[in-house]
Design an enzyme around this catalytic site. Structure first.
Site, PDB file in Angstrom:
ATOM      1  N   CYS A 107     -51.440  21.607  68.432  1.00 45.89           N
ATOM      2  CA  CYS A 107     -50.387  22.237  69.208  1.00 45.89           C
ATOM      3  C   CYS A 107     -49.021  21.983  68.581  1.00 45.89           C
ATOM      4  O   CYS A 107     -48.828  21.017  67.853  1.00 45.89           O
ATOM      5  CB  CYS A 107     -50.397  21.716  70.640  1.00 45.89           C
ATOM      6  SG  CYS A 107     -51.997  21.817  71.461  1.00 45.89           S
ATOM      7  N   ARG A 140     -50.365  25.421  62.297  1.00 49.58           N
ATOM      8  CA  ARG A 140     -51.085  24.319  62.919  1.00 49.58           C
ATOM      9  C   ARG A 140     -52.310  24.792  63.689  1.00 49.58           C
ATOM     10  O   ARG A 140     -53.161  23.991  64.059  1.00 49.58           O
ATOM     11  CB  ARG A 140     -50.143  23.550  63.862  1.00 49.58           C
ATOM     12  CG  ARG A 140     -48.986  22.892  63.146  1.00 49.58           C
ATOM     13  CD  ARG A 140     -47.914  22.424  64.116  1.00 49.58           C
ATOM     14  NE  ARG A 140     -48.331  21.250  64.857  1.00 49.58           N
ATOM     15  CZ  ARG A 140     -48.044  20.010  64.519  1.00 49.58           C
ATOM     16  NH1 ARG A 140     -47.389  19.764  63.405  1.00 49.58           N
ATOM     17  NH2 ARG A 140     -48.418  18.997  65.272  1.00 49.58           N
ATOM     18  N   TRP A 170     -53.460  24.739  71.126  1.00 51.97           N
ATOM     19  CA  TRP A 170     -54.829  24.761  70.607  1.00 51.97           C
ATOM     20  C   TRP A 170     -55.700  24.155  71.694  1.00 51.97           C
ATOM     21  O   TRP A 170     -55.525  23.002  72.059  1.00 51.97           O
ATOM     22  CB  TRP A 170     -54.919  23.977  69.305  1.00 51.97           C
ATOM     23  CG  TRP A 170     -56.205  24.114  68.571  1.00 51.97           C
ATOM     24  CD1 TRP A 170     -56.572  25.131  67.727  1.00 51.97           C
ATOM     25  CD2 TRP A 170     -57.307  23.192  68.579  1.00 51.97           C
ATOM     26  NE1 TRP A 170     -57.830  24.897  67.220  1.00 51.97           N
ATOM     27  CE2 TRP A 170     -58.311  23.717  67.724  1.00 51.97           C
ATOM     28  CE3 TRP A 170     -57.553  21.983  69.229  1.00 51.97           C
ATOM     29  CZ2 TRP A 170     -59.515  23.065  67.501  1.00 51.97           C
ATOM     30  CZ3 TRP A 170     -58.752  21.336  69.014  1.00 51.97           C
ATOM     31  CH2 TRP A 170     -59.725  21.886  68.152  1.00 51.97           C
ATOM     32  N   ASN A 228     -48.325  18.183  73.622  1.00 49.73           N
ATOM     33  CA  ASN A 228     -49.328  18.030  72.567  1.00 49.73           C
ATOM     34  C   ASN A 228     -50.108  16.750  72.848  1.00 49.73           C
ATOM     35  O   ASN A 228     -49.513  15.743  73.217  1.00 49.73           O
ATOM     36  CB  ASN A 228     -48.681  17.889  71.184  1.00 49.73           C
ATOM     37  CG  ASN A 228     -47.963  19.139  70.738  1.00 49.73           C
ATOM     38  OD1 ASN A 228     -48.046  20.169  71.374  1.00 49.73           O
ATOM     39  ND2 ASN A 228     -47.236  19.024  69.633  1.00 49.73           N
ATOM     40  N   GLY A 229     -51.434  16.768  72.617  1.00 50.64           N
ATOM     41  CA  GLY A 229     -52.220  15.558  72.771  1.00 50.64           C
ATOM     42  C   GLY A 229     -53.247  15.663  73.879  1.00 50.64           C
ATOM     43  O   GLY A 229     -53.560  16.744  74.375  1.00 50.64           O
ATOM     44  N   GLU A 260     -66.219  19.769  48.919  1.00 52.19           N
ATOM     45  CA  GLU A 260     -64.931  20.381  49.222  1.00 52.19           C
ATOM     46  C   GLU A 260     -64.989  21.892  49.054  1.00 52.19           C
ATOM     47  O   GLU A 260     -64.418  22.651  49.848  1.00 52.19           O
ATOM     48  CB  GLU A 260     -63.852  19.761  48.325  1.00 52.19           C
ATOM     49  CG  GLU A 260     -62.468  20.352  48.484  1.00 52.19           C
ATOM     50  CD  GLU A 260     -61.842  20.120  49.852  1.00 52.19           C
ATOM     51  OE1 GLU A 260     -60.805  20.755  50.129  1.00 52.19           O
ATOM     52  OE2 GLU A 260     -62.387  19.323  50.646  1.00 52.19           O
ATOM     53  N   LYS A 267     -64.248  24.641  52.006  1.00 51.27           N
ATOM     54  CA  LYS A 267     -63.262  25.711  51.902  1.00 51.27           C
ATOM     55  C   LYS A 267     -63.882  27.066  52.236  1.00 51.27           C
ATOM     56  O   LYS A 267     -63.283  27.876  52.946  1.00 51.27           O
ATOM     57  CB  LYS A 267     -62.661  25.753  50.489  1.00 51.27           C
ATOM     58  CG  LYS A 267     -61.729  24.632  50.182  1.00 51.27           C
ATOM     59  CD  LYS A 267     -60.456  24.737  51.013  1.00 51.27           C
ATOM     60  CE  LYS A 267     -59.818  23.379  51.219  1.00 51.27           C
ATOM     61  NZ  LYS A 267     -60.487  22.511  52.171  1.00 51.27           N
ATOM     62  N   GLU A 269     -64.629  27.314  56.008  1.00 56.49           N
ATOM     63  CA  GLU A 269     -63.419  27.292  56.830  1.00 56.49           C
ATOM     64  C   GLU A 269     -62.786  28.665  56.977  1.00 56.49           C
ATOM     65  O   GLU A 269     -62.390  29.053  58.080  1.00 56.49           O
ATOM     66  CB  GLU A 269     -62.371  26.352  56.211  1.00 56.49           C
ATOM     67  CG  GLU A 269     -62.539  24.892  56.528  1.00 56.49           C
ATOM     68  CD  GLU A 269     -61.419  24.067  55.926  1.00 56.49           C
ATOM     69  OE1 GLU A 269     -60.811  23.285  56.664  1.00 56.49           O
ATOM     70  OE2 GLU A 269     -61.138  24.201  54.715  1.00 56.49           O
ATOM     71  N   HIS A 283     -85.712  18.021  47.182  1.00 61.12           N
ATOM     72  CA  HIS A 283     -86.023  17.252  48.383  1.00 61.12           C
ATOM     73  C   HIS A 283     -85.724  18.033  49.664  1.00 61.12           C
ATOM     74  O   HIS A 283     -85.550  17.430  50.719  1.00 61.12           O
ATOM     75  CB  HIS A 283     -85.263  15.925  48.374  1.00 61.12           C
ATOM     76  CG  HIS A 283     -85.653  15.023  47.253  1.00 61.12           C
ATOM     77  ND1 HIS A 283     -86.870  14.362  47.200  1.00 61.12           N
ATOM     78  CD2 HIS A 283     -84.996  14.688  46.110  1.00 61.12           C
ATOM     79  CE1 HIS A 283     -86.938  13.654  46.080  1.00 61.12           C
ATOM     80  NE2 HIS A 283     -85.815  13.831  45.399  1.00 61.12           N
ATOM     81  N   LYS A 337     -54.393  22.839  61.902  1.00 63.71           N
ATOM     82  CA  LYS A 337     -53.972  22.163  60.685  1.00 63.71           C
ATOM     83  C   LYS A 337     -53.862  20.652  60.866  1.00 63.71           C
ATOM     84  O   LYS A 337     -54.421  19.881  60.108  1.00 63.71           O
ATOM     85  CB  LYS A 337     -52.614  22.726  60.241  1.00 63.71           C
ATOM     86  CG  LYS A 337     -52.077  22.099  58.960  1.00 63.71           C
ATOM     87  CD  LYS A 337     -52.955  22.446  57.776  1.00 63.71           C
ATOM     88  CE  LYS A 337     -52.428  21.854  56.493  1.00 63.71           C
ATOM     89  NZ  LYS A 337     -53.359  22.092  55.373  1.00 63.71           N
TER      90      LYS A 337
END
Length: 617
Positions: free
Chosen positions: A2, A27, A75, A103-104, A490, A494, A497, A513, A612
């Site tokens: 947020c 964000r 968010w 926020n939080g 990584e 990406k 995402e 395996h 973010k």
């Protein structure tokens, strides 16, 4: 997560609030809203489930103006993305009207909700935020001043929060508070401001005051005052932000992720500036007491999340090979929920782009408690100098990535890797395991790294062609061996995402395996093929894919002798970076994800369901 922007100004502050929200869009958010005082001191709120541009249109359509206001991008955590859950939250009655953004996460919201309901308050949202709104309102009705009402209310909250509060009965001020979530003051000529990120205020001021844990602040047009968690009024330093408006503009690029991918040679050079210009390295890069601390450590514990966790995994290979120090890498969100065995003389390293990652901060605090009395030390690698992680650590190294707007991390990752390699060299030198000749050679490689990165980025046209092949796929597999396995992880992260293609990564030796069962002509397999000691082993793994009609897409170093053929696509990197190869091989994977997302038409910079800065657990 947020975002918050708030302002008390001499001129109309609504354009500033909207511009600030636009700067905070990176964000991630599901809804947005603004609350402001009209000429009659009535609080008016506008909310939207669309982008900030829609909220702006709503405001402009009614020709609103205001001198005091708060704004928010939300968010969703408690409660679905819906107008009833969009901020600001409001509380009315008994002669007081307040509006609040947050926020939080408030952990004791259920307990407080029950108490407030019993006191006659009606809840209209599913959020934990509404609890704070009614709690402050209740405090006002007892006769407390606005500032005191917010201060006393925060004492009853458990969890993480940054808030900005507006009250119609105190029309010349806004009250803010922070605990575990970032909030700063903007100091301007025509007013004062609050924001969760410096970038939100760059159009108005670059002078900022970073609030400490537990601070409660009152801002007015002509000044501000800060109280600590203990109630003492304090003065905090004013900093001149090094950010500029150009740093958060797109320029010639289509998306922030593309811009930030191509900024990597420059920001890596900036991060390495103190090293690449020197004839030797020294522990002082990490703090005045770093050499003394590094000499006595016997173990390293690295705590990180997401992309930073992948950087930590690469660092483990570097540090154990070159400095010969045992390294344990933990996912920060998991670390404090299992029984672990602390070791004496441990260096606890945290890695975070923002320095406000809730899981990483909590993991650091847990690690300190666990290692208490065991001669442990702490080091943070971070991009934000005044962040919580930096303030809570003995040693620090600041990456100089600048603001990273795209949700999918690019330049933050490569500057973290660069910093971790510098740390590796310093540790190896302090431990007597780095010869003068080796030091000179590694410094030479670091000086060349930005140029080598620029050469890799020139491969973009070839990667665009590959992205067309990926655009209609539903699954992908990424393979790497040794130190390049985390880079494969990584790359997979990406792709998933920003394209929403399901992607997995494996150490290539693990193919037989289990993952080999997934391979067919419809599942592209991306392989990282550096010219190192494991290249022949990797070639055998690639043959296993080829034999099952898998489509191979290989990023190879020169002289690996992997030739393109039917079902085997090869892009050769123009330079071989030796021990720094993981950094170079990161770039084409970022470009592949980016251009695949563009081809699929997804929202590259703001992928669905993601944020973010993860400031909640």
């Amino acid at each position: 997560m947020c975002g918050i922007v708030a302002a008390v100004g001499q001129k109309n502050i609504l354009p500033l609030l909207v511009d600030g929200l636009k700067k905070l869009e990176y964000r991630g958010y599901d809804s947005t809203g603004v609350g402001f005082l009209q000429a009659d001191n009535h609080i008016h709120c506008e909310r939207s489930l669309e982008r900030v541009a829609q909220l702006e249109a709503q405001i402009q359509a009614q020709n609103f103006t205001a001198h005091v206001g708060i704004a928010h991008t939300r968010w969703a955590t408690h409660g679905a993305p819906a107008l009833r859950n969009a901020h600001p939250m409001e509380s009315h009655g008994n002669g007081f009207d307040i509006s609040l953004v947050h926020n939080g996460i408030i952990e004791n919201h259920d307990e407080m909700r029950a108490e407030l309901k019993a006191a006659g308050y009606t809840f209209t949202s599913d959020t934990d935020t509404e609890v704070m709104t009614h709690l402050i309102h209740q405090s006002l009705t007892t006769g407390l001043d606005f500032y005191e009402a917010v201060f006393q209310s925060t004492k009853r909250l458990k969890g993480l929060y940054a808030i900005a509060v507006l009250c119609s009965q105190f029309p010349d001020r806004i009250i803010g508070a922070r605990q575990g979530a970032p909030l700063l003051i903007g100091v301007g000529k025509d007013g004062h401001y609050l924001a969760s990120d410096t970038s939100a205020l760059l159009s108005e001021t670059r002078k900022v005051v970073y609030l400490e844990e537990g601070d409660v602040v009152e801002i007015k047009v002509d000044g501000y005052q800060i109280r600590t968690a203990e109630g003492e009024f304090v003065t905090r330093d004013v900093f001149e932000s090094e950010l500029s408006a150009d740093a958060v503009s797109l320029g010639r690029f289509a998306h922030y992720m593309q811009k930030e991918t191509f900024e990597q040679p420059e920001v890596v050079a900036n991060t390495l500036e103190m090293v690449s210009g020197a004839q030797s390295i020294n522990a002082g890069l990490f703090g005045a007491t770093a050499e003394e601390i590094f000499k006595r450590i016997d173990n390293i514990l690295i705590l990180a999340c997401g992309t930073s966790y992948h950087a930590a995994m690469v660092a483990r290979y570097w540090i154990e090979e070159m400095a010969r120090i045992p390294v344990d890498v933990e996912i920060a969100s998991e670390y404090r929920y299992r029984t672990s065995v602390p070791l004496p003389n441990t260096l606890i390293i945290t890695i975070s782009q923002s320095g406000e990652t809730a899981d990483t901060i909590a993991a650091l605090q847990h690690a300190k408690t666990l290692h208490n009395g065991m001669n442990a030390s702490t080091l943070s690698i971070c991009n934000v100098p005044e962040s919580a992680l930096i303030r809570q650590s003995q040693l620090r190294f600041l990456t100089r990535a600048g603001p990273e707007i795209g949700v999918a991390s690019t330049k933050a990752f490569t500057t973290q890797l660069s910093s971790l390699f510098v740390l590796t060299l310093v540790l190896a030198k302090v431990k007597g395991r780095l010869s003068t000749e080796q030091e000179e050679n590694y410094l030479k490689q670091l000086r060349h790294l930005p140029a080598a990165m620029q050469q890799v980025l020139s491969l973009e046209p070839h990667i665009i062609d590959w992205a067309q092949d990926f655009a209609d796929k539903h699954h992908a597999l990424f393979l790497g061996r040794g130190i390049h396995w985390p880079i494969a992880m990584e790359g997979a992260l990406k792709l998933k995402e920003i394209t929403y293609i399901h992607a997995e990564s494996y150490a290539a030796g693990e193919l037989k395996h289990g993952p080999l069962a997934l391979v067919d002509a419809d599942m592209p397999v991306v392989a990282i093929a550096p010219n190192d000691g494991l290249i022949e082993k990797l070639k055998s793994n690639l043959q296993e894919v080829k034999a099952r009609a898998g489509q191979l897409y290989i990023f190879a170093d020169r002289d690996t002798f992997i030739e393109p053929e039917e079902g085997v696509h090869v892009i050769n990197l123009p330079d071989h970076a030796g021990v720094l190869s993981p950094i170079l091989h990161t770039l084409p994977l970022q470009l592949l994800a980016y251009h695949t997302a563009v081809a699929r038409g997804t929202d590259v910079d703001k992928p669905r369901n993601l944020a973010k800065s993860v400031t909640v657990e």
